[in-house]
Enzyme design. Structure first.
Site, PDB file in Angstrom:
ATOM      1  N   ASP A 519      -0.473  -3.366   3.770  1.00 37.55           N
ATOM      2  CA  ASP A 519      -1.307  -4.311   4.508  1.00 37.55           C
ATOM      3  C   ASP A 519      -0.636  -4.592   5.847  1.00 37.55           C
ATOM      4  O   ASP A 519       0.601  -4.600   5.938  1.00 37.55           O
ATOM      5  CB  ASP A 519      -1.451  -5.611   3.702  1.00 37.55           C
ATOM      6  CG  ASP A 519      -2.200  -6.673   4.474  1.00 37.55           C
ATOM      7  OD1 ASP A 519      -3.368  -6.437   4.822  1.00 37.55           O
ATOM      8  OD2 ASP A 519      -1.607  -7.733   4.748  1.00 37.55           O
ATOM      9  N   ASP A 742       0.744  -9.475   1.181  1.00 40.42           N
ATOM     10  CA  ASP A 742       1.302 -10.822   1.069  1.00 40.42           C
ATOM     11  C   ASP A 742       0.246 -11.912   0.935  1.00 40.42           C
ATOM     12  O   ASP A 742       0.560 -13.022   0.542  1.00 40.42           O
ATOM     13  CB  ASP A 742       2.181 -11.144   2.287  1.00 40.42           C
ATOM     14  CG  ASP A 742       1.354 -11.528   3.506  1.00 40.42           C
ATOM     15  OD1 ASP A 742       0.370 -10.814   3.788  1.00 40.42           O
ATOM     16  OD2 ASP A 742       1.691 -12.528   4.154  1.00 40.42           O
ATOM     17  N   ASP A 746      -5.138  -9.953  -0.391  1.00 40.88           N
ATOM     18  CA  ASP A 746      -4.574  -8.699  -0.894  1.00 40.88           C
ATOM     19  C   ASP A 746      -4.470  -8.672  -2.414  1.00 40.88           C
ATOM     20  O   ASP A 746      -4.190  -7.612  -2.991  1.00 40.88           O
ATOM     21  CB  ASP A 746      -3.171  -8.475  -0.313  1.00 40.88           C
ATOM     22  CG  ASP A 746      -3.165  -8.421   1.202  1.00 40.88           C
ATOM     23  OD1 ASP A 746      -4.102  -7.834   1.761  1.00 40.88           O
ATOM     24  OD2 ASP A 746      -2.234  -8.968   1.818  1.00 40.88           O
TER      25      ASP A 746
END
Length: 843
Positions: A519, A742, A746
């Site tokens: 990410d 994080d 996600d």
């Protein structure tokens, strides 16, 4: 202050739907039109391309589908799509999603193998009102679909609990009492009474086995008293300390799936039953010590593993719970979130989370959507714009109308993540996989050996001893310790490197990872706004830093009255810079920086706020801070020298904020989400033998800057959170996939991936979904996670290899009658000691 596109002609944050679709009225959407990738509603004009089949809610979903079209569809269950659609496979009778009732997610302590899954599913499903159950020991999660007219949600933990399992609502804090009881059970039940049994054996019984005269008369009262005491203490060790093992054996029989607990229990109970019978007949060949040794060795291994895991888990920092429990109506009344109905009007003040999805009716505000969408920059919202539950209103109060479903995007992400976790197949330990063959084989061999001896005229005692010896010598202490001790060592090694292992399945899956998905916001970048540079125009027409302190001080003074995240970053930087200059000059500095050193403490007069900027009177002059175009519209001239800097910042995906007064823009403050330190090194390491994919909700330059980086194979930009998990699933057609993130947005992708790794700044939801948590900010620790996992996996295989070699030699010797139960127990202990020593080596 400036909006999310300050300094950029297009939005830096992720649109709910492109081409202005975030401003579409919800009513303009056709509920039958759903995104082909993530099943979210498409805008009134769906996103399509001639070369891509399907319709999409955004450009990001289209690009993912274009690249991964048809990949991963065969045999892959689409939990995310089913969850969002509310649909299910009509042929999957056990799927909780096919029922119309409610569903709940329970955390269950005590699950440790696939037989636990089968047992809990069978027992819970037999309760009236329970429609379907799915259990996963890998995540200790049980998903229950139930009829709310027949069962209350608070009754579900009691239904699942029992036989040593303790269930509680997922997301609540686990009590420490069970852990304390386990500690007392081991130290008192196992340590004290087990030690007393072995001492009495060493003093009174072992000497007789080697031909020495007995110290006591075993045919008299003293011998009987000694034997009864040994029997009582062994009974305590076996049935109290060994209760989890006996329970596991019982569960395996009920589930029809024999496991290692069954073989351990058979050996311990067999030695106990034989010795009890021998004691009643006045014999001295008692093998209570075998029962004690078996229980203590297996329990010690399990306890050691859990202790190390708890110690590592204790390293996790306290994380803030992000879900919203209450909502405020426009009349000021605060009500529970469950009492809010579709169409209700809610007031949300600055700094508060929007409780539920809906449409903004009154007010304009910058909304921080990073928790839900992963967008690094806040999005400006005005009347008519859709807003998502779980996002934060940063700088002005707003009134919203609750959407037709009265649900929160954040809550939907929570449900998606738990849905994926509870239905993800439990990854089996290699020993458990082989148990269904090994355990019945050993029991058959023991039975055949006993029957053969009895048929050939041997005494009942001799036949039973041979059968018992076969079971004891094959008792999988080494086999049972091979995995947990190696895992405990791996957990400890990871903890020393600042990595908390949340799920032990990490050690099985991580060594085989083929694709690493990163990410962007909060993983490759810090995830927070900060001032990157301050550029000003110098008297000779060039740009420099001579008046940077003045520009930053004036901008900071105005922005100190704004609650916008970008404004807060500027105000913070200004305060730190001015304080540093004042300290260095001791109040005597006559430079521009010193001149304006006290301006942050001076009241700003005539403060005004607009969607794209703010202004106020500082030191007698009106200072404007905001989007360069907004400053131009207010009559401020932007010098050509600064225009080029603005363009450069936009190209890098950063936000240029213009600062001007007296008819001219005096400087540009560049704000951005800075990459993490050593991120390039981390990407290079992860790319060694693996594909690296960047997945982000951002679009434009902020995502484009990663496309040309060596080591990054693909960048998927503009992907909404609901589509991240589906993207991971399609990538799984390439092999084992690891996801690193994080944010709560996600979490579904972390849960859907074979390996989920959360950064230390992660939200509670992200850490719940992850298999490991990197505590620090160093991205290179992600690569170390794979190294530790590979070393641990190798250690597990070494231990298992030795355990099977030992059994291949020891079982034939026992069948041939060349061992007795005592020597079998010694051989078993020696084998276990070798496994312990190998596991203790540093990884």
């Amino acid at each position: 202050m400036t909006d999310s596109n300050a300094g950029s002609s297009d939005r830096s944050s992720v649109p709910l739907a492109p081409d202005g679709a975030e401003a579409d009225d919800a009513a303009s959407r056709d509920p039958d039109d759903e995104c082909t990738l993530c099943s979210l509603p498409t805008p009134s004009t769906p996103i399509t391309e001639p070369d891509v089949s399907g319709t999409f809610c955004c450009r990001g979903c289209l690009e993912v589908h274009r690249t991964l079209d048809g990949v991963g569809d065969d045999g892959v269950e689409r939990e995310v799509r089913q969850r969002l659609e509310g649909a299910s496979d009509p042929d999957a009778e056990s799927d909780p999603e096919q029922f119309d009732g409610e569903e709940a997610f329970l955390a269950v302590e005590g699950m440790h193998c696939s037989t636990c899954e089968a047992f809990l599913e069978a027992t819970a499903s037999s309760t009236a009102g329970v429609q379907a159950v799915e259990a996963s020991y890998a995540t200790e999660t049980v998903r229950v679909a139930y009829d709310p007219d027949r069962l209350e949600a608070e009754d579900l933990p009691e239904i699942v609990s029992g036989y040593g399992y303790t269930a509680r609502e997922r997301g609540t804090e686990a009590e420490d009492s069970s852990r304390d009881q386990a500690l007392v059970k081991f130290l008192i039940g196992g340590g004290l009474f087990g030690m007393m049994v072995m001492v009495w054996y060493a003093v009174f019984l072992y000497p007789t086995y080697f031909g020495y005269d007995p110290v006591v008369d075993f045919g008299g009262y003293d011998g009987y008293y000694l034997a009864v005491n040994i029997w009582l203490m062994t009974s305590f060790v076996l049935f109290y300390t060994g209760y989890p093992i006996l329970r596991g054996a019982f569960v395996s029989l009920r589930a029809g799936m024999p496991n290692m607990d069954l073989l351990v229990a058979t050996a311990a109970l067999g030695a106990y039953a034989y010795s009890t019978l021998a004691m009643s007949l006045g014999r001295t060949d008692l093998y209570f010590d075998v029962s004690v040794a078996i229980i203590l060795v297996v329990t010690a291994g399990t306890y050691y593993e859990e202790r190390i895991k708890r110690r590592a888990a204790g390293l996790l920092s306290d994380l803030t719970e992000q879900r919203v429990d209450e909502a405020r109506r426009v009349d000021g009344e605060t009500v529970p979130i469950e009492a809010v109905e579709p169409g209700d009007r809610l007031l949300v003040r600055p700094g508060e989370r929007i409780p539920l999805d809906g449409e903004l009716l009154e007010g304009e505000a910058a909304v921080d959507e990073s928790l839900v969408t992963g967008e690094s920059l806040p999005a400006e919202k005005g009347p008519g714009d859709p807003v998502r539950g779980g996002t934060v209103v940063t700088d002005a109060p707003v009134v919203l109308e609750v959407g037709a479903d009265a649900e929160s995007t954040l809550d939907r992400l929570v449900s998606i993540m738990w849905s994926i976790q509870s239905s993800r197949p439990g990854v089996q330990r290699l020993a458990d996989k082989l148990a269904t063959i090994f355990v019945p084989l050993v029991l058959v061999l023991a039975t055949v050996a006993t029957a053969t001896l009895l048929a050939t005229g041997s005494s009942v005692s001799s036949g039973l001893l041979v059968g018992l010896t076969v079971v004891i010598v094959s008792c999988p202490c080494a086999l049972g310790l091979a995995t947990p001790l190696s895992i405990a060592a791996g957990v400890q090694a990871a903890a020393k490197r600042g990595i908390v292992v949340v799920a032990e399945t990490l050690f099985e899956d991580a060594p085989d990872v083929d694709v690493v998905v990163l990410d962007k916001t909060g993983t490759l970048t810090t995830g927070s706004m900060s001032v990157e540079e301050v550029v000003v125009e110098t008297p000779d027409g060039s740009t420099g830093d001579d008046s940077a302190g003045e520009v930053l001080a004036r901008a900071g003074a105005v922005e100190s009255l704004s609650e916008h995240p970008i404004g807060a970053a500027i105000a913070t930087e200004a305060a730190e810079a001015v304080a540093a200059v004042a300290d260095e000059a001791d109040g005597t500095d006559s430079t521009a920086e010193g001149k304006f050193a006290g301006e942050l403490a001076v009241d700003v007069e005539g403060f005004e706020r607009d969607r794209r900027g703010v202004s106020g009177v500082v030191a007698g002059e009106r200072v404007a801070v905001g989007h360069p175009e907004w400053c131009h519209e207010r009559g401020l001239t932007v010098p050509e020298e600064l225009e080029s800097r603005i363009t450069d910042a936009e190209r890098r995906g950063e936000v240029p904020v213009a600062v001007g007064w007296d008819g001219r823009v005096r400087g540009v403050i560049v704000v951005g989400d800075a990459p993490r330190e050593r991120w390039l090194e981390a990407v290079d390491t992860l790319a060694d033998g693996r594909d690296v994919v960047v997945l982000t909700g951002d679009e434009g330059a902020s995502a484009d800057r990663f496309r040309a980086v060596d080591g990054i194979d693909q960048v998927f930009a503009g992907v909404p959170p609901e589509a991240k998990a589906e993207t991971v699933r399609r990538l799984q057609a390439r092999g084992t996939v690891a996801m690193v993130g994080d944010g709560s947005n996600d979490a579904p992708a972390l849960a859907a991936a074979d390996v989920g790794i959360a950064m230390g700044s992660a939200t509670t939801l992200a850490t719940d979904a992850a298999d490991a948590v990197v505590l620090g900010d160093d991205l290179t620790a992600v690569a170390e996670t794979f190294d530790v996992a590979s070393g641990t996996n190798s250690r597990i295989r070494q231990n298992l290899g030795w355990a099977f070699v030992y059994n291949a030699v020891a079982i034939p010797l026992a069948i041939a009658g060349l061992l007795n139960p005592l020597f079998a127990a010694v051989a078993m202990a020696a084998s276990s000691a070798l496994v312990v020593a190998n596991s203790a080596r540093s990884i």
